[in-house]
Design a protein around this motif. Sequence first.
Motif, PDB file in Angstrom:
ATOM      1  N   SER A  19       0.813  -1.214   0.000  1.00  0.00           N
ATOM      2  CA  SER A  19       0.000   0.000   0.000  1.00  0.00           C
ATOM      3  C   SER A  19       0.846   1.264   0.000  1.00  0.00           C
ATOM      4  O   SER A  19       0.335   2.344  -0.274  1.00  0.00           O
ATOM      5  N   GLY A  20       2.126   1.145   0.318  1.00  0.00           N
ATOM      6  CA  GLY A  20       2.977   2.320   0.467  1.00  0.00           C
ATOM      7  C   GLY A  20       2.954   2.871   1.872  1.00  0.00           C
ATOM      8  O   GLY A  20       3.755   3.729   2.230  1.00  0.00           O
ATOM      9  N   ASP A  21       2.025   2.398   2.708  1.00  0.00           N
ATOM     10  CA  ASP A  21       1.930   2.835   4.099  1.00  0.00           C
ATOM     11  C   ASP A  21       2.840   1.992   4.987  1.00  0.00           C
ATOM     12  O   ASP A  21       3.127   0.834   4.690  1.00  0.00           O
ATOM     13  N   ARG A  22       3.269   2.592   6.092  1.00  0.00           N
ATOM     14  CA  ARG A  22       4.102   1.892   7.057  1.00  0.00           C
ATOM     15  C   ARG A  22       3.430   1.917   8.431  1.00  0.00           C
ATOM     16  O   ARG A  22       2.635   2.811   8.725  1.00  0.00           O
ATOM     17  N   VAL A  23       3.783   0.939   9.250  1.00  0.00           N
ATOM     18  CA  VAL A  23       3.244   0.849  10.614  1.00  0.00           C
ATOM     19  C   VAL A  23       4.405   0.632  11.571  1.00  0.00           C
ATOM     20  O   VAL A  23       5.210  -0.284  11.391  1.00  0.00           O
ATOM     21  N   ILE A  24       4.499   1.474  12.595  1.00  0.00           N
ATOM     22  CA  ILE A  24       5.471   1.276  13.666  1.00  0.00           C
ATOM     23  C   ILE A  24       4.743   0.669  14.849  1.00  0.00           C
ATOM     24  O   ILE A  24       3.708   1.188  15.290  1.00  0.00           O
ATOM     25  N   LEU A  25       5.259  -0.452  15.373  1.00  0.00           N
ATOM     26  CA  LEU A  25       4.633  -1.154  16.496  1.00  0.00           C
ATOM     27  C   LEU A  25       5.474  -0.927  17.749  1.00  0.00           C
ATOM     28  O   LEU A  25       6.683  -1.185  17.751  1.00  0.00           O
ATOM     29  N   VAL A  26       4.831  -0.440  18.814  1.00  0.00           N
ATOM     30  CA  VAL A  26       5.537  -0.033  20.035  1.00  0.00           C
ATOM     31  C   VAL A  26       5.033  -0.858  21.215  1.00  0.00           C
ATOM     32  O   VAL A  26       3.864  -0.771  21.601  1.00  0.00           O
ATOM     33  N   VAL A  35       7.492  -9.119  20.949  1.00  0.00           N
ATOM     34  CA  VAL A  35       6.130  -9.518  21.294  1.00  0.00           C
ATOM     35  C   VAL A  35       5.151  -9.177  20.168  1.00  0.00           C
ATOM     36  O   VAL A  35       4.085  -9.786  20.046  1.00  0.00           O
ATOM     37  N   PHE A  36       5.531  -8.238  19.315  1.00  0.00           N
ATOM     38  CA  PHE A  36       4.683  -7.827  18.203  1.00  0.00           C
ATOM     39  C   PHE A  36       5.008  -8.576  16.907  1.00  0.00           C
ATOM     40  O   PHE A  36       4.487  -8.231  15.838  1.00  0.00           O
ATOM     41  N   TYR A  37       5.849  -9.587  16.983  1.00  0.00           N
ATOM     42  CA  TYR A  37       6.261 -10.319  15.787  1.00  0.00           C
ATOM     43  C   TYR A  37       5.058 -10.857  14.988  1.00  0.00           C
ATOM     44  O   TYR A  37       4.973 -10.627  13.775  1.00  0.00           O
ATOM     45  N   PRO A  38       4.100 -11.566  15.632  1.00  0.00           N
ATOM     46  CA  PRO A  38       2.947 -12.084  14.856  1.00  0.00           C
ATOM     47  C   PRO A  38       2.103 -10.976  14.233  1.00  0.00           C
ATOM     48  O   PRO A  38       1.650 -11.111  13.091  1.00  0.00           O
ATOM     49  N   VAL A  39       1.896  -9.874  14.963  1.00  0.00           N
ATOM     50  CA  VAL A  39       1.090  -8.773  14.434  1.00  0.00           C
ATOM     51  C   VAL A  39       1.808  -8.115  13.257  1.00  0.00           C
ATOM     52  O   VAL A  39       1.209  -7.817  12.223  1.00  0.00           O
ATOM     53  N   GLY A  40       3.117  -7.895  13.408  1.00  0.00           N
ATOM     54  CA  GLY A  40       3.882  -7.275  12.335  1.00  0.00           C
ATOM     55  C   GLY A  40       3.873  -8.111  11.076  1.00  0.00           C
ATOM     56  O   GLY A  40       3.732  -7.579   9.957  1.00  0.00           O
ATOM     57  N   ALA A  41       4.014  -9.429  11.232  1.00  0.00           N
ATOM     58  CA  ALA A  41       3.999 -10.324  10.071  1.00  0.00           C
ATOM     59  C   ALA A  41       2.641 -10.290   9.378  1.00  0.00           C
ATOM     60  O   ALA A  41       2.550 -10.287   8.140  1.00  0.00           O
ATOM     61  N   HIS A  42       1.578 -10.249  10.176  1.00  0.00           N
ATOM     62  CA  HIS A  42       0.226 -10.207   9.588  1.00  0.00           C
ATOM     63  C   HIS A  42      -0.012  -8.884   8.861  1.00  0.00           C
ATOM     64  O   HIS A  42      -0.588  -8.870   7.754  1.00  0.00           O
ATOM     65  N   LEU A  43       0.435  -7.784   9.438  1.00  0.00           N
ATOM     66  CA  LEU A  43       0.262  -6.486   8.789  1.00  0.00           C
ATOM     67  C   LEU A  43       0.978  -6.461   7.436  1.00  0.00           C
ATOM     68  O   LEU A  43       0.482  -5.880   6.464  1.00  0.00           O
ATOM     69  N   ALA A  44       2.146  -7.105   7.383  1.00  0.00           N
ATOM     70  CA  ALA A  44       2.886  -7.167   6.113  1.00  0.00           C
ATOM     71  C   ALA A  44       2.085  -7.925   5.062  1.00  0.00           C
ATOM     72  O   ALA A  44       2.087  -7.560   3.882  1.00  0.00           O
ATOM     73  N   ARG A  45       1.389  -8.975   5.496  1.00  0.00           N
ATOM     74  CA  ARG A  45       0.574  -9.735   4.546  1.00  0.00           C
ATOM     75  C   ARG A  45      -0.619  -8.923   4.054  1.00  0.00           C
ATOM     76  O   ARG A  45      -1.202  -9.233   3.012  1.00  0.00           O
ATOM     77  N   GLN A  46      -0.981  -7.894   4.806  1.00  0.00           N
ATOM     78  CA  GLN A  46      -2.081  -7.022   4.393  1.00  0.00           C
ATOM     79  C   GLN A  46      -1.594  -5.833   3.569  1.00  0.00           C
ATOM     80  O   GLN A  46      -2.393  -4.972   3.199  1.00  0.00           O
TER      81      GLN A  46
END
Length: 232
Positions: A19-26, A35-46
Amino acid sequence: MSSCAKEIRRFAPSRGCASGDRVILVHGLLMSGHVFYPVGAHLARQGFLSILYDYPTRRACVEEHGAALCAFIEKEMESMRESGAGKLHFVTHSMGGLLLRVALRQLSPGTRSAIGRIVMITPPNKGSDMAEAVLRKLFFAEKIVKCLPDLSSVPHSFANTFPEPDETFEIGIIAGSHDRKVAVPSTHLAHERDHLILQSSHTAILFRKQTVHQTVHFLLHGTFEHHPKQET
């Protein structure tokens, strides 16, 4: 500044759906960015480029940590301008939400205008009763965890006195119905765009499929997907 912030992992978006968008997980207190590894991986798939942010939670107060996060955001935004990327979103857990509140107030006008949507998971926006209980019972707790007084639920704590984000930010909040660290009423913000309660505890909520699903839904649409029963 004693908050040594760093990036520990960057998940590239899946091919064909970037999408061109980025997400920083804190992450929150006494945890790491892993601890955010599963969420980060899922966001990448989206389609999002997701970045796991890490910091030594015990070594500094919330304002120091927040200033370090602000510097990290500004550096990331420089990279985004060079590549022509889109918006920069955030997903936080627990104390990570307070760090972001500090950072948002310190951002340059140009960076602020490029901020997208924010999902705060179990944030102690009005403090934590557990943090206050620990401070009462263990006189040395503040020496071990410097930021603990900032998280207290007493009226004069940092969590309760630092200015909240204004209405220009799109913030969605996810609370846990069985959270013993941050009570549901303490998660609210005056200008939140949406609020959702899931049946979970404070940390386990990060690993629930509904949490990930609702996080993505808010980042894409600006609202959570509400149901008669919010968690099955």
